[in-house]
Design an enzyme around this catalytic site. Structure first.
Site, PDB file in Angstrom:
ATOM      1  N   PRO A  11       0.789  -1.229   0.000  1.00 53.67           N
ATOM      2  CA  PRO A  11       0.000   0.000   0.000  1.00 53.67           C
ATOM      3  C   PRO A  11       0.829   1.291   0.000  1.00 53.67           C
ATOM      4  O   PRO A  11       1.853   1.380   0.679  1.00 53.67           O
ATOM      5  CB  PRO A  11      -0.832  -0.103   1.282  1.00 53.67           C
ATOM      6  CG  PRO A  11      -0.167  -1.132   2.111  1.00 53.67           C
ATOM      7  CD  PRO A  11       0.490  -2.081   1.157  1.00 53.67           C
ATOM      8  N   ASN A  12       0.348   2.224  -0.773  1.00 50.95           N
ATOM      9  CA  ASN A  12       0.892   3.587  -0.889  1.00 50.95           C
ATOM     10  C   ASN A  12       2.202   3.678  -1.666  1.00 50.95           C
ATOM     11  O   ASN A  12       2.701   4.771  -1.922  1.00 50.95           O
ATOM     12  CB  ASN A  12       1.054   4.245   0.505  1.00 50.95           C
ATOM     13  CG  ASN A  12      -0.255   4.278   1.254  1.00 50.95           C
ATOM     14  OD1 ASN A  12      -1.240   4.801   0.734  1.00 50.95           O
ATOM     15  ND2 ASN A  12      -0.301   3.715   2.452  1.00 50.95           N
ATOM     16  N   TYR A  24      11.221   8.448   1.542  1.00 52.70           N
ATOM     17  CA  TYR A  24      11.177   7.379   0.547  1.00 52.70           C
ATOM     18  C   TYR A  24      11.879   7.709  -0.774  1.00 52.70           C
ATOM     19  O   TYR A  24      11.935   6.862  -1.667  1.00 52.70           O
ATOM     20  CB  TYR A  24       9.720   6.972   0.292  1.00 52.70           C
ATOM     21  CG  TYR A  24       9.038   6.449   1.542  1.00 52.70           C
ATOM     22  CD1 TYR A  24       9.502   5.296   2.175  1.00 52.70           C
ATOM     23  CD2 TYR A  24       7.960   7.121   2.124  1.00 52.70           C
ATOM     24  CE1 TYR A  24       8.909   4.816   3.330  1.00 52.70           C
ATOM     25  CE2 TYR A  24       7.351   6.651   3.279  1.00 52.70           C
ATOM     26  CZ  TYR A  24       7.828   5.497   3.879  1.00 52.70           C
ATOM     27  OH  TYR A  24       7.248   5.029   5.017  1.00 52.70           O
ATOM     28  N   ASN A  75       8.003  -5.673  -0.995  1.00 58.32           N
ATOM     29  CA  ASN A  75       7.950  -4.584  -0.020  1.00 58.32           C
ATOM     30  C   ASN A  75       6.487  -4.509   0.406  1.00 58.32           C
ATOM     31  O   ASN A  75       5.668  -3.912  -0.288  1.00 58.32           O
ATOM     32  CB  ASN A  75       8.402  -3.259  -0.634  1.00 58.32           C
ATOM     33  CG  ASN A  75       8.402  -2.138   0.405  1.00 58.32           C
ATOM     34  OD1 ASN A  75       7.850  -2.308   1.504  1.00 58.32           O
ATOM     35  ND2 ASN A  75       9.005  -1.007   0.075  1.00 58.32           N
ATOM     36  N   ALA A  78       3.115  -0.949   4.778  1.00 56.08           N
ATOM     37  CA  ALA A  78       2.531  -0.969   6.130  1.00 56.08           C
ATOM     38  C   ALA A  78       2.120  -2.374   6.565  1.00 56.08           C
ATOM     39  O   ALA A  78       2.121  -2.684   7.772  1.00 56.08           O
ATOM     40  CB  ALA A  78       1.336  -0.024   6.185  1.00 56.08           C
ATOM     41  N   ASP A  88       1.768 -15.753   6.243  1.00 58.82           N
ATOM     42  CA  ASP A  88       1.347 -17.146   6.053  1.00 58.82           C
ATOM     43  C   ASP A  88       1.335 -17.529   4.577  1.00 58.82           C
ATOM     44  O   ASP A  88       1.667 -18.667   4.226  1.00 58.82           O
ATOM     45  CB  ASP A  88      -0.048 -17.373   6.656  1.00 58.82           C
ATOM     46  CG  ASP A  88      -0.013 -17.473   8.175  1.00 58.82           C
ATOM     47  OD1 ASP A  88       1.101 -17.462   8.753  1.00 58.82           O
ATOM     48  OD2 ASP A  88      -1.089 -17.550   8.785  1.00 58.82           O
ATOM     49  N   GLU A  99      12.755  -9.520   1.275  1.00 58.78           N
ATOM     50  CA  GLU A  99      11.960  -8.387   1.788  1.00 58.78           C
ATOM     51  C   GLU A  99      12.739  -7.088   1.595  1.00 58.78           C
ATOM     52  O   GLU A  99      13.924  -7.034   1.912  1.00 58.78           O
ATOM     53  CB  GLU A  99      11.678  -8.625   3.275  1.00 58.78           C
ATOM     54  CG  GLU A  99      10.882  -7.518   3.959  1.00 58.78           C
ATOM     55  CD  GLU A  99      10.679  -7.822   5.446  1.00 58.78           C
ATOM     56  OE1 GLU A  99      11.012  -8.934   5.929  1.00 58.78           O
ATOM     57  OE2 GLU A  99      10.207  -6.901   6.157  1.00 58.78           O
ATOM     58  N   HIS A 101      12.731  -2.741   2.087  1.00 56.75           N
ATOM     59  CA  HIS A 101      12.158  -1.474   2.565  1.00 56.75           C
ATOM     60  C   HIS A 101      13.065  -0.351   2.112  1.00 56.75           C
ATOM     61  O   HIS A 101      14.299  -0.458   2.250  1.00 56.75           O
ATOM     62  CB  HIS A 101      12.040  -1.456   4.087  1.00 56.75           C
ATOM     63  CG  HIS A 101      11.163  -2.554   4.587  1.00 56.75           C
ATOM     64  ND1 HIS A 101       9.803  -2.514   4.480  1.00 56.75           N
ATOM     65  CD2 HIS A 101      11.470  -3.756   5.133  1.00 56.75           C
ATOM     66  CE1 HIS A 101       9.292  -3.637   4.943  1.00 56.75           C
ATOM     67  NE2 HIS A 101      10.288  -4.413   5.351  1.00 56.75           N
ATOM     68  N   ARG A 108      13.229   4.072  12.783  1.00 51.69           N
ATOM     69  CA  ARG A 108      12.022   4.895  12.758  1.00 51.69           C
ATOM     70  C   ARG A 108      11.128   4.586  13.977  1.00 51.69           C
ATOM     71  O   ARG A 108      11.623   4.137  14.992  1.00 51.69           O
ATOM     72  CB  ARG A 108      11.301   4.670  11.422  1.00 51.69           C
ATOM     73  CG  ARG A 108      12.186   5.065  10.225  1.00 51.69           C
ATOM     74  CD  ARG A 108      11.476   4.896   8.915  1.00 51.69           C
ATOM     75  NE  ARG A 108      10.294   5.765   8.829  1.00 51.69           N
ATOM     76  CZ  ARG A 108       9.307   5.597   7.944  1.00 51.69           C
ATOM     77  NH1 ARG A 108       9.364   4.596   7.085  1.00 51.69           N
ATOM     78  NH2 ARG A 108       8.287   6.427   7.929  1.00 51.69           N
TER      79      ARG A 108
HETATM   80  C1  DQA Z   1       8.249   0.860   3.971  1.00 47.92           C
HETATM   81  C2  DQA Z   1       8.333   1.050   5.473  1.00 47.92           C
HETATM   82  C3  DQA Z   1       6.976   0.844   6.129  1.00 47.92           C
HETATM   83  O1  DQA Z   1       7.072   1.031   7.522  1.00 47.92           O
HETATM   84  C4  DQA Z   1       5.970   1.825   5.571  1.00 47.92           C
HETATM   85  O2  DQA Z   1       4.685   1.570   6.119  1.00 47.92           O
HETATM   86  C5  DQA Z   1       5.937   1.866   4.098  1.00 47.92           C
HETATM   87  C6  DQA Z   1       7.181   1.734   3.337  1.00 47.92           C
HETATM   88  C7  DQA Z   1       9.590   1.224   3.266  1.00 47.92           C
HETATM   89  O3  DQA Z   1       9.735   0.847   2.116  1.00 47.92           O
HETATM   90  O4  DQA Z   1      10.451   1.866   3.871  1.00 47.92           O
HETATM   91  O5  DQA Z   1       4.885   2.094   3.496  1.00 47.92           O
HETATM   92  O6  DQA Z   1       7.972  -0.503   3.685  1.00 47.92           O
END
Ligand code: DQA
Length: 146
Positions: A11-12, A24, A75, A78, A88, A99, A101, A108
């Site tokens: 998301p986002n 970001y 990624n 949230a 799961d 993974e 980020h 943070r």
């Molecule tokens: C994130 C870190 C997460 O805590 C956050 O909710 C994101 C982006 C990152 O890429 O740094 O949406 O995954």
């Protein structure tokens, strides 16, 4: 190495570039994806991109990956900090995953320090901005080569 790399963003992350660029970075998701497309072309592997703001859609995508995916780069955004369902799903399909980020989640807010995903992936890359996806792609290639 016939199988493909599936890159999932949560998301986002569709708003990358305009979303809190001080955290970001200024690259859009499209720019990141075209860098990975170029890497994939050079490595002669297939790459697929999927972004969703919906947890269930991400679970569905992970399940469907069983058919043809050699490695998942994810990624979960949230959902990293909330989703037992995505955790799961990754554990169920047994496809190796990396993974990613953009930010260093451990530097943070406290609620970002825990990842439900970390225990079921091969490894985690955090804090290198968009370059983290490049690092993850190299890791995926190495995993698929073995
Ligand atoms: C994130 C870190 C997460 O805590 C956050 O909710 C994101 C982006 C990152 O890429 O740094 O949406 O995954």
């Amino acid at each position: 190495m016939a199988k493909k790399v599936l890159v999932i963003n949560g998301p986002n992350l569709n708003l990358l570039g305009e979303r809190e660029p001080e955290i970001y970075g200024s690259k859009s998701l499209k720019e990141i994806e075209s860098e990975l497309t170029e890497l994939a072309r050079k490595a002669k592997v297939e790459v697929e991109f999927f972004q969703s703001n919906h947890e269930g859609e991400i679970v569905d995508k992970i399940q469907k990956a069983r058919a043809d995916t050699g490695c998942i780069i994810i990624n979960p955004a949230a959902f990293t900090h909330t989703s037992v369902a995505i955790r799961d799903a990754l554990a169920s399909v047994k496809i190796p995953a990396v993974e990613v980020h953009l930010s260093n989640i451990y530097g943070r807010e406290d609620f970002r320090h825990h990842s439900y995903i970390a225990a079921v992936v091969r490894g985690q890359i955090a804090g290198f901005g968009a370059y983290g996806y490049i690092l993850a792609f190299h890791a995926a290639l190495e995993i698929m080569r073995k």
